[in-house]
Design a protein around this motif. Sequence first.
Motif, PDB file in Angstrom:
ATOM      1  N   GLY A 306       1.035  -1.112   0.279  1.00  0.00           N
ATOM      2  CA  GLY A 306      -0.115  -0.042  -0.624  1.00  0.00           C
ATOM      3  C   GLY A 306       1.083   1.496  -0.011  1.00  0.00           C
ATOM      4  O   GLY A 306       2.163   1.200   0.304  1.00  0.00           O
ATOM      5  N   MET A 307       0.148   2.199   0.145  1.00  0.00           N
ATOM      6  CA  MET A 307       0.888   3.626  -0.148  1.00  0.00           C
ATOM      7  C   MET A 307       1.332   4.302   1.843  1.00  0.00           C
ATOM      8  O   MET A 307       2.473   4.241   1.737  1.00  0.00           O
ATOM      9  N   TRP A 308       0.595   3.436   2.168  1.00  0.00           N
ATOM     10  CA  TRP A 308       1.011   3.447   3.608  1.00  0.00           C
ATOM     11  C   TRP A 308      -0.127   2.349   4.410  1.00  0.00           C
ATOM     12  O   TRP A 308      -1.071   1.286   3.842  1.00  0.00           O
ATOM     13  N   ASN A 309       1.228   1.357   5.229  1.00  0.00           N
ATOM     14  CA  ASN A 309       1.203  -0.015   5.459  1.00  0.00           C
ATOM     15  C   ASN A 309       1.095  -0.032   7.170  1.00  0.00           C
ATOM     16  O   ASN A 309       2.304   0.764   7.901  1.00  0.00           O
ATOM     17  N   GLY A 310      -0.047  -0.526   7.863  1.00  0.00           N
ATOM     18  CA  GLY A 310       0.646  -0.973   9.075  1.00  0.00           C
ATOM     19  C   GLY A 310       0.404  -2.071   9.639  1.00  0.00           C
ATOM     20  O   GLY A 310       0.165  -2.572   9.345  1.00  0.00           O
ATOM     21  N   CYS A 311       0.938  -2.203  10.796  1.00  0.00           N
ATOM     22  CA  CYS A 311       0.772  -2.924  12.056  1.00  0.00           C
ATOM     23  C   CYS A 311       0.862  -3.040  13.195  1.00  0.00           C
ATOM     24  O   CYS A 311       1.099  -1.641  14.057  1.00  0.00           O
ATOM     25  N   GLY A 312       0.556  -3.146  13.993  1.00  0.00           N
ATOM     26  CA  GLY A 312       0.095  -3.808  15.894  1.00  0.00           C
ATOM     27  C   GLY A 312      -0.338  -5.151  16.151  1.00  0.00           C
ATOM     28  O   GLY A 312      -0.517  -6.155  15.751  1.00  0.00           O
ATOM     29  N   SER A 313      -0.813  -4.870  17.584  1.00  0.00           N
ATOM     30  CA  SER A 313      -1.056  -6.389  18.685  1.00  0.00           C
ATOM     31  C   SER A 313      -1.812  -6.101  19.201  1.00  0.00           C
ATOM     32  O   SER A 313      -2.013  -4.713  19.544  1.00  0.00           O
ATOM     33  N   VAL A 314      -2.753  -6.873  19.297  1.00  0.00           N
ATOM     34  CA  VAL A 314      -3.297  -7.069  20.190  1.00  0.00           C
ATOM     35  C   VAL A 314      -3.376  -8.103  22.271  1.00  0.00           C
ATOM     36  O   VAL A 314      -3.277  -9.293  21.023  1.00  0.00           O
ATOM     37  N   SER A 315      -3.463  -8.361  23.005  1.00  0.00           N
ATOM     38  CA  SER A 315      -3.283  -9.468  23.782  1.00  0.00           C
ATOM     39  C   SER A 315      -4.361  -9.403  25.037  1.00  0.00           C
ATOM     40  O   SER A 315      -4.116  -7.851  25.126  1.00  0.00           O
ATOM     41  N   GLY A 316      -4.429 -10.458  25.543  1.00  0.00           N
ATOM     42  CA  GLY A 316      -4.463  -9.994  26.923  1.00  0.00           C
ATOM     43  C   GLY A 316      -5.774 -11.600  27.136  1.00  0.00           C
ATOM     44  O   GLY A 316      -5.306 -12.431  26.430  1.00  0.00           O
ATOM     45  N   THR A 317      -7.140 -10.996  27.846  1.00  0.00           N
ATOM     46  CA  THR A 317      -7.475 -12.272  28.055  1.00  0.00           C
ATOM     47  C   THR A 317      -8.382 -12.582  26.198  1.00  0.00           C
ATOM     48  O   THR A 317      -8.624 -11.914  25.871  1.00  0.00           O
ATOM     49  N   LYS A 318      -9.038 -13.416  26.914  1.00  0.00           N
ATOM     50  CA  LYS A 318      -9.798 -13.814  24.968  1.00  0.00           C
ATOM     51  C   LYS A 318     -10.806 -13.010  25.043  1.00  0.00           C
ATOM     52  O   LYS A 318     -10.486 -12.504  23.731  1.00  0.00           O
ATOM     53  N   GLY A 319     -11.772 -12.580  26.000  1.00  0.00           N
ATOM     54  CA  GLY A 319     -12.853 -11.633  25.750  1.00  0.00           C
ATOM     55  C   GLY A 319     -11.908 -10.528  25.266  1.00  0.00           C
ATOM     56  O   GLY A 319     -12.835  -9.746  24.519  1.00  0.00           O
ATOM     57  N   THR A 320     -10.803 -10.015  25.844  1.00  0.00           N
ATOM     58  CA  THR A 320     -10.593  -8.546  25.128  1.00  0.00           C
ATOM     59  C   THR A 320      -9.771  -8.434  24.206  1.00  0.00           C
ATOM     60  O   THR A 320     -10.045  -7.763  23.403  1.00  0.00           O
ATOM     61  N   VAL A 321      -9.189  -9.556  23.684  1.00  0.00           N
ATOM     62  CA  VAL A 321      -8.780 -10.035  22.369  1.00  0.00           C
ATOM     63  C   VAL A 321      -9.919  -9.325  20.991  1.00  0.00           C
ATOM     64  O   VAL A 321     -10.044  -9.033  20.745  1.00  0.00           O
ATOM     65  N   ARG A 322     -11.508 -10.112  21.918  1.00  0.00           N
ATOM     66  CA  ARG A 322     -12.183 -10.590  20.225  1.00  0.00           C
ATOM     67  C   ARG A 322     -12.564  -9.364  20.411  1.00  0.00           C
ATOM     68  O   ARG A 322     -13.279  -8.936  19.589  1.00  0.00           O
ATOM     69  N   ALA A 323     -12.801  -8.552  21.620  1.00  0.00           N
ATOM     70  CA  ALA A 323     -13.751  -7.329  21.997  1.00  0.00           C
ATOM     71  C   ALA A 323     -12.969  -5.785  20.794  1.00  0.00           C
ATOM     72  O   ALA A 323     -13.716  -5.613  20.614  1.00  0.00           O
ATOM     73  N   VAL A 324     -11.669  -6.075  21.121  1.00  0.00           N
ATOM     74  CA  VAL A 324     -11.042  -5.221  20.470  1.00  0.00           C
ATOM     75  C   VAL A 324     -10.774  -5.667  19.174  1.00  0.00           C
ATOM     76  O   VAL A 324     -10.480  -4.844  18.131  1.00  0.00           O
ATOM     77  N   ARG A 325     -10.301  -6.451  18.455  1.00  0.00           N
ATOM     78  CA  ARG A 325     -10.979  -6.478  17.619  1.00  0.00           C
ATOM     79  C   ARG A 325     -11.650  -6.427  16.783  1.00  0.00           C
ATOM     80  O   ARG A 325     -11.872  -5.873  15.227  1.00  0.00           O
ATOM     81  N   LYS A 326     -13.280  -6.802  17.121  1.00  0.00           N
ATOM     82  CA  LYS A 326     -14.288  -6.556  16.658  1.00  0.00           C
ATOM     83  C   LYS A 326     -14.781  -4.978  16.786  1.00  0.00           C
ATOM     84  O   LYS A 326     -14.710  -4.291  15.209  1.00  0.00           O
ATOM     85  N   GLU A 327     -13.367  -4.403  17.662  1.00  0.00           N
ATOM     86  CA  GLU A 327     -13.992  -2.474  17.533  1.00  0.00           C
ATOM     87  C   GLU A 327     -12.696  -2.107  16.282  1.00  0.00           C
ATOM     88  O   GLU A 327     -13.261  -1.366  15.275  1.00  0.00           O
ATOM     89  N   LEU A 328     -11.363  -2.384  16.128  1.00  0.00           N
ATOM     90  CA  LEU A 328     -11.010  -2.620  15.040  1.00  0.00           C
ATOM     91  C   LEU A 328     -11.216  -2.917  13.770  1.00  0.00           C
ATOM     92  O   LEU A 328     -10.910  -1.904  12.259  1.00  0.00           O
ATOM     93  N   ALA A 329     -11.314  -4.017  13.413  1.00  0.00           N
ATOM     94  CA  ALA A 329     -11.817  -4.310  12.292  1.00  0.00           C
ATOM     95  C   ALA A 329     -13.390  -3.001  11.516  1.00  0.00           C
ATOM     96  O   ALA A 329     -13.276  -3.281  10.455  1.00  0.00           O
ATOM     97  N   ARG A 330     -14.577  -2.224  12.787  1.00  0.00           N
ATOM     98  CA  ARG A 330     -14.870  -1.637  12.848  1.00  0.00           C
ATOM     99  C   ARG A 330     -13.748  -0.532  12.522  1.00  0.00           C
ATOM    100  O   ARG A 330     -14.387   0.756  11.368  1.00  0.00           O
ATOM    101  N   VAL A 331     -12.845   0.305  12.721  1.00  0.00           N
ATOM    102  CA  VAL A 331     -12.396   1.760  12.328  1.00  0.00           C
ATOM    103  C   VAL A 331     -11.914   1.429  10.731  1.00  0.00           C
ATOM    104  O   VAL A 331     -12.126   2.386  11.188  1.00  0.00           O
ATOM    105  N   LEU A 332     -10.675   0.480  11.173  1.00  0.00           N
ATOM    106  CA  LEU A 332     -10.031  -0.011   9.668  1.00  0.00           C
ATOM    107  C   LEU A 332     -11.073  -0.453   8.544  1.00  0.00           C
ATOM    108  O   LEU A 332     -10.055  -1.233   7.481  1.00  0.00           O
TER     109      LEU A 332
END
Length: 549
Positions: A306-332
Amino acid sequence: MCAQIADTQKFLGRVARILPDDRIDATETTRQRYGRSTFGNPRVPDAILYPVTTDEVAGIVKAANDTNTAVHAISRGKNWGYGDAGPVERGQVILDLSRMNQVLELNRELAYAVIQPGVSQGQLSQHLAEHAPDLWVDATGAGVDASLVGNTLDHGFGHTRYGDHFLSCCGMEVVLPDGRVIHTGYGHYPNAKSDKVYPYGVGPMLDGLFVQSNMGIVTRINIWLMPKPEDFCSFVFMGHNDHDLEDIVNRLAPLRMQGLLQSAIHIGNDLRIMSARMRYPFDQTQGITPLPEDVRADIRKQGMIGMWNGCGSVSGTKGTVRAVRKELARVLKPYNVRFINDQRLALAERIQKGLAMVGAGGWLGEMLGIFKPVYGLLKGEPSNEHIRGAAWRVRDPEPELPADPLDVHAGIAWLSPVVPNRGEDARQLMNLMEPVYQKHGFDSLVTFTMITERAMICITNISFDKRIPEECQRAQDCYEELMKILMESGFIPYRSGPTGYAKLRLEGDPFWDVVNSIKQTLDPNDTISPGRYVAPLDDKPSTQHRLAG
């Protein structure tokens, strides 16, 4: 000059009572090797010393102070682009601390380690894999042999939620210029139970005096380690338009501020990704630099960059990771965000192996080879693969294995301004820098890293071939112009090498006056690393006199 030589010889005579002969090296070959630089002229030391204990360091520093000899300590000498393994100025004596390489303590319950300067991030990572697999170390992209202490003392950063290394440091052992040894925080209390878990101690917090300075030589630090989380996944995303940068930053910044995203988040432009995968395509451009837009677009298309390419990570309990992934999928959502965890990575590897058996899967294998070192870094696993990008403009074929930039003639001049976590600030900075790179014939290799809830660090560098004098001069001119623009516009770098130290100091600034006063108090003979961040004491009149007047 004669007095200087006499002092150095007297100093080495004193050192011969402290170190055996095989740990004192003043041969021309070794001096020249340490003096090599990825940016600027060589800075050749007078000698190299190899202490292995804090007492030896203290004895050497005391001898240097007594004989008016300047010494400069390095941890492992992998500070490419920021000074390398050389001294601040020619003629100083190097204290190479790489043989002080012990993990002195590892506490699994409280998740910390006590390490010496010679401990590399690869060494500590392996030590944890063998003795505490439930703990991770935060690693940088500087390779397996880079020092954790050295990086911490220059405010370096990595990739996990422990990415700000100074914030993960909890106490130091420091040799002062007069040979005294102090322990910061609670470390100076013999019976302190919390010296490795509570950084402040009582009274003034002195740790900051020994970061980006020349007030002492750090011989050990206590660092916090990241407990292996219950669940972990990385995420990657891509924007295909240059103007996507502002929107991406503004979408991610609130998640960082709210604490939903706790890891460092990296947003690199297409040129940064290309430099990690290949050398500059001189054959395609007929030698034209910087990279023409049509060739650049073609490489993006072929490499799915891409013209801009990004990466990061999410960690914690399974519930935490699942919730943050859902929000990230919406935002990005507009930026094709993808989530990768251990299971998905293993599945991709099995598929690639199966395809390879029937003569296919080459593309998938190439992508896995590129992504796996990045994925490892997000989990604190260092790799040498990221060193490849340092040689972007070197005109030789790329070696099969990553090589020391100094061994392949790579020229590197880093600039690292700090930027508020706002899209408009990121765009303003790009608008300032890109014309300067273009003017001098260099490519604007850029990564924005969200290092805190409120700030990004922009890592950008001039990449050139050290063997070409004309290109070296253009690199110097480009650096001078970029530094001037950054300072005038308020995008101050968080870090520098010898070429930039003086540019960061403002004459008459009370801050630097106070720093200079502290230096004069602790090191009146300017024994340790004269000129490193702090002005050499003979550069200007006594600060105390100036303040009194």
